[in-house]
Design an enzyme around this catalytic site. Structure first.
Site, PDB file in Angstrom:
ATOM      1  N   ASP A   1       0.823  -1.209   0.000  1.00 19.64           N
ATOM      2  CA  ASP A   1       0.000   0.000   0.000  1.00 19.64           C
ATOM      3  C   ASP A   1       0.863   1.268   0.000  1.00 19.64           C
ATOM      4  OD1 ASP A   1      -2.406  -1.597   0.209  1.00 19.64           O
ATOM      5  OD2 ASP A   1      -1.735  -1.997   2.252  1.00 19.64           O
TER       6      ASP A   1
ATOM      7  N   LYS B   1       2.025   2.589  -5.110  1.00 17.63           N
ATOM      8  CA  LYS B   1       2.827   2.240  -6.294  1.00 17.63           C
ATOM      9  C   LYS B   1       2.110   2.589  -7.582  1.00 17.63           C
ATOM     10  CE  LYS B   1       3.204  -2.143  -5.174  1.00 17.63           C
ATOM     11  NZ  LYS B   1       2.787  -2.221  -3.772  1.00 17.63           N
TER      12      LYS B   1
ATOM     13  N   GLY C   1      -5.574  -4.922  -5.253  1.00 22.64           N
ATOM     14  CA  GLY C   1      -6.374  -4.224  -6.258  1.00 22.64           C
ATOM     15  C   GLY C   1      -5.912  -2.793  -6.409  1.00 22.64           C
ATOM     16  N   HIS C   2      -6.233  -2.167  -7.529  1.00 24.49           N
ATOM     17  CA  HIS C   2      -5.945  -0.736  -7.618  1.00 24.49           C
ATOM     18  C   HIS C   2      -6.969   0.003  -8.459  1.00 24.49           C
ATOM     19  CE1 HIS C   2      -2.572  -2.804  -9.949  1.00 24.49           C
ATOM     20  NE2 HIS C   2      -3.603  -2.741 -10.734  1.00 24.49           N
TER      21      HIS C   2
ATOM     22  N   GLN D   1       1.996  -6.171  -3.511  1.00 26.12           N
ATOM     23  CA  GLN D   1       2.447  -6.206  -2.105  1.00 26.12           C
ATOM     24  C   GLN D   1       3.802  -5.480  -2.021  1.00 26.12           C
ATOM     25  OE1 GLN D   1       1.537  -9.725  -3.233  1.00 26.12           O
ATOM     26  NE2 GLN D   1      -0.484  -8.902  -2.981  1.00 26.12           N
TER      27      GLN D   1
HETATM   28  P1  IMP Z   1      -2.416 -13.080   1.574  1.00 27.75           P
HETATM   29  O1  IMP Z   1      -1.504 -12.486   0.547  1.00 27.75           O
HETATM   30  O2  IMP Z   1      -3.869 -12.783   1.313  1.00 27.75           O
HETATM   31  O3  IMP Z   1      -2.161 -14.532   1.833  1.00 27.75           O
HETATM   32  O4  IMP Z   1      -2.092 -12.341   2.971  1.00 27.75           O
HETATM   33  C1  IMP Z   1      -0.858 -12.512   3.651  1.00 27.75           C
HETATM   34  C2  IMP Z   1      -0.401 -11.209   4.292  1.00 27.75           C
HETATM   35  O5  IMP Z   1      -0.063 -10.260   3.264  1.00 27.75           O
HETATM   36  C3  IMP Z   1      -1.468 -10.520   5.160  1.00 27.75           C
HETATM   37  O6  IMP Z   1      -0.826  -9.896   6.252  1.00 27.75           O
HETATM   38  C4  IMP Z   1      -2.051  -9.482   4.222  1.00 27.75           C
HETATM   39  O7  IMP Z   1      -2.642  -8.391   4.918  1.00 27.75           O
HETATM   40  C5  IMP Z   1      -0.805  -9.054   3.445  1.00 27.75           C
HETATM   41  N1  IMP Z   1      -1.142  -8.504   2.118  1.00 27.75           N
HETATM   42  C6  IMP Z   1      -1.526  -9.178   1.025  1.00 27.75           C
HETATM   43  N2  IMP Z   1      -1.752  -8.341   0.002  1.00 27.75           N
HETATM   44  C7  IMP Z   1      -1.495  -7.097   0.453  1.00 27.75           C
HETATM   45  C8  IMP Z   1      -1.511  -5.797  -0.151  1.00 27.75           C
HETATM   46  O8  IMP Z   1      -1.799  -5.611  -1.325  1.00 27.75           O
HETATM   47  N3  IMP Z   1      -1.174  -4.762   0.668  1.00 27.75           N
HETATM   48  C9  IMP Z   1      -0.810  -4.927   1.963  1.00 27.75           C
HETATM   49  N4  IMP Z   1      -0.763  -6.120   2.554  1.00 27.75           N
HETATM   50  C10 IMP Z   1      -1.104  -7.199   1.809  1.00 27.75           C
END
Ligand code: IMP
Length: 426
Positions: free
Chosen positions: A14, A17, A41-42, A214
């Site tokens: 977040d 980007k 998502g964006h 991420q």
């Molecule tokens: P997962 O990717 O849904 O398995 O989540 C694993 C960890 O990554 C969790 O702590 C989520 O909150 C974090 N996470 C996944 N995608 C994002 C993102 O786009 N932004 C911030 N944190 C993310």
């Protein structure tokens, strides 16, 4: 040769980007996603129209060719929805045949759990990939032998699926199979070899942008395990997974002016006070799709130094610096535990406390003033802001090339920044 660039979030995601990708990709031929899934998502505003994309790279809205690499977990439902949003799109879309399909049962099995996941099925699909026998790739999805493969997979998964309340496996298999054949017929024209397409594009001298999802500290290997995502979020991971030559790319790290974190896991500089609340509010730090509040923290040069090292950042883009205006803040410069101190981000963060450096402050400014500063260049920035940026560049030994002072695309400072901060990055 065209300047191919990879863009990586420097903290826990977040970082904003999207805006940086949008700027850097303005003259690109290809924009590719190389990791994650529809957990990132964006929202893109282009020509007055708002489009929300879940899995397609933002470049799709700008008519670029787009690719989805093998380390992306793709929910066809999300992709087909995205395709609806870019109906008039003329560019090419390539989804890698090695990428994994997120199936309905992956969603059922991803309940957030103790990691606080985004519940998009990424973790369960990644577990299946690691099993090598229970996974379904896009190559499987369009294969004539798909039905047999699905049968084998569901046989292996039967005990787990029964635990989720599925009692009639034959009916369930038919239902999943019907869904998959619908996906297969709609997606077949898009399935190909993303790495090869991008390699060929680079050979032709076309410009390729790799858009990270991420961020570095959520990497499955280098991140703050176990509170990480299931794919490689770092630059090296992207090159390995796409089979591309790192020498052909510039690596740009995107560091939000302050870190945030959603979900569970360690966050050494988390602000559990009024300043944290103000940053969260002024920075609109609430998940775009889930509405989950993001915890906000004090800038962390130790985490950024680590991120710069594991990604080999060539440059940094700093986002949302306007949010810190009118607030007194500092930055972690090292960590300490009992009598020990370190400037290196520890793997096991438990017990380590951040040690903060000096205090920074700059006054609030209007949008018009921000526009003026962007036009005039780096030297017109308030002294407190320059001080922070120069200390950041010095701490992570990486120059800063862009500073975002507003969500608006044009309110981004580039003039004179790289030259000024490079002196401190030595
Ligand atoms: P997962 O990717 O849904 O398995 O989540 C694993 C960890 O990554 C969790 O702590 C989520 O909150 C974090 N996470 C996944 N995608 C994002 C993102 O786009 N932004 C911030 N944190 C993310």
């Amino acid at each position: 040769m065209a300047e191919n660039t990879i863009i990586i979030g420097a903290y826990w995601g977040d970082e904003g980007k999207g805006k940086i990708v949008d700027l850097i990709a303005a003259d690109a031929d290809w924009v590719a996603r190389f990791n994650g899934g529809d957990n990132a998502g964006h929202t893109i505003v282009a020509e007055g129209k708002k489009t929300i994309l879940h899995i397609l790279p933002s470049g799709a809205v700008r008519g670029k060719n787009v690719a989805i690499g093998p380390d992306v977990f793709v929910n066809p439902e999300a992709l087909l929805k995205d395709l609806q949003s870019v109906k008039d799109y003329k560019g090419r879309i390539v989804v890698d045949e090695r990428a994994h399909v997120i199936l309905p049962y992956h969603l059922t099995l991803d309940d957030g759990g103790k990691l606080g996941t985004t519940k998009r099925g990424i973790g369960p699909a990644a577990e299946d990939r690691a099993s090598r026998t229970r996974d379904i790739t896009f190559s499987d999805l369009i294969s004539e032998k798909f039905r047999e493969k699905l049968h084998e997979v569901l046989k292996e998964k039967e005990p787990v699926l029964r635990n989720t309340g599925i009692s009639n496996m034959a009916d369930y298999e038919n239902e999943v199979s019907r869904t998959c054949s619908e996906y297969a017929s709609r997606m077949k024209p898009l399935i190909g070899n993303a790495g090869l397409e991008l390699h060929n594009a680079i050979q032709r001298g076309e410009k390729v942008i790799l858009e990270g999802a991420q961020a570095a500290l959520l990497d499955i290997v280098h991140g703050t395990r176990p509170y990480v995502t299931s794919s490689n979020t770092t630059a090296g991971g992207a090159f390995a997974n796409l089979g591309l030559n790192p020498m052909h790319f510039k690596v740009v790290g995107v560091a939000k002016a302050y870190p945030t974190r959603v979900g569970e896991g360690p966050f050494p500089t988390e602000l559990k006070n009024e300043l944290g609340r103000r940053i969260q509010e002024d920075g609109h730090e609430f998940g775009a799709t889930t509405g989950r509040p993001r915890k906000a923290g004090m800038p962390d040069f130790v985490a950024l130094r680590y991120s710069a090292r594991i990604n080999s950042f060539d440059e940094i883009a700093v986002t949302k610096l306007d949010v810190l205006a009118g607030k007194e803040f500092t930055a972690a410069v090292k960590y300490e535990k009992e009598r020990e101190t370190t400037e290196n981000f520890p793997f096991m963060l438990e017990g380590w406390q951040p040690v903060y450096g000096k205090t920074y402050y700059f006054e609030s400014f209007t949008e018009a003033e921000a526009e003026r500063m962007c036009k005039e260049g780096y030297t017109s920035l308030p002294a407190g802001m320059r001080d922070y940026l120069e200390d950041m560049a010095a701490a992570i030994k990486t120059p800063i090339s862009m500073v975002s002072l507003s969500p608006k695309r044009e309110v981004t400072l580039t003039k004179g920044v790289l030259e000024a901060t490079a002196k401190f990055a030595k």
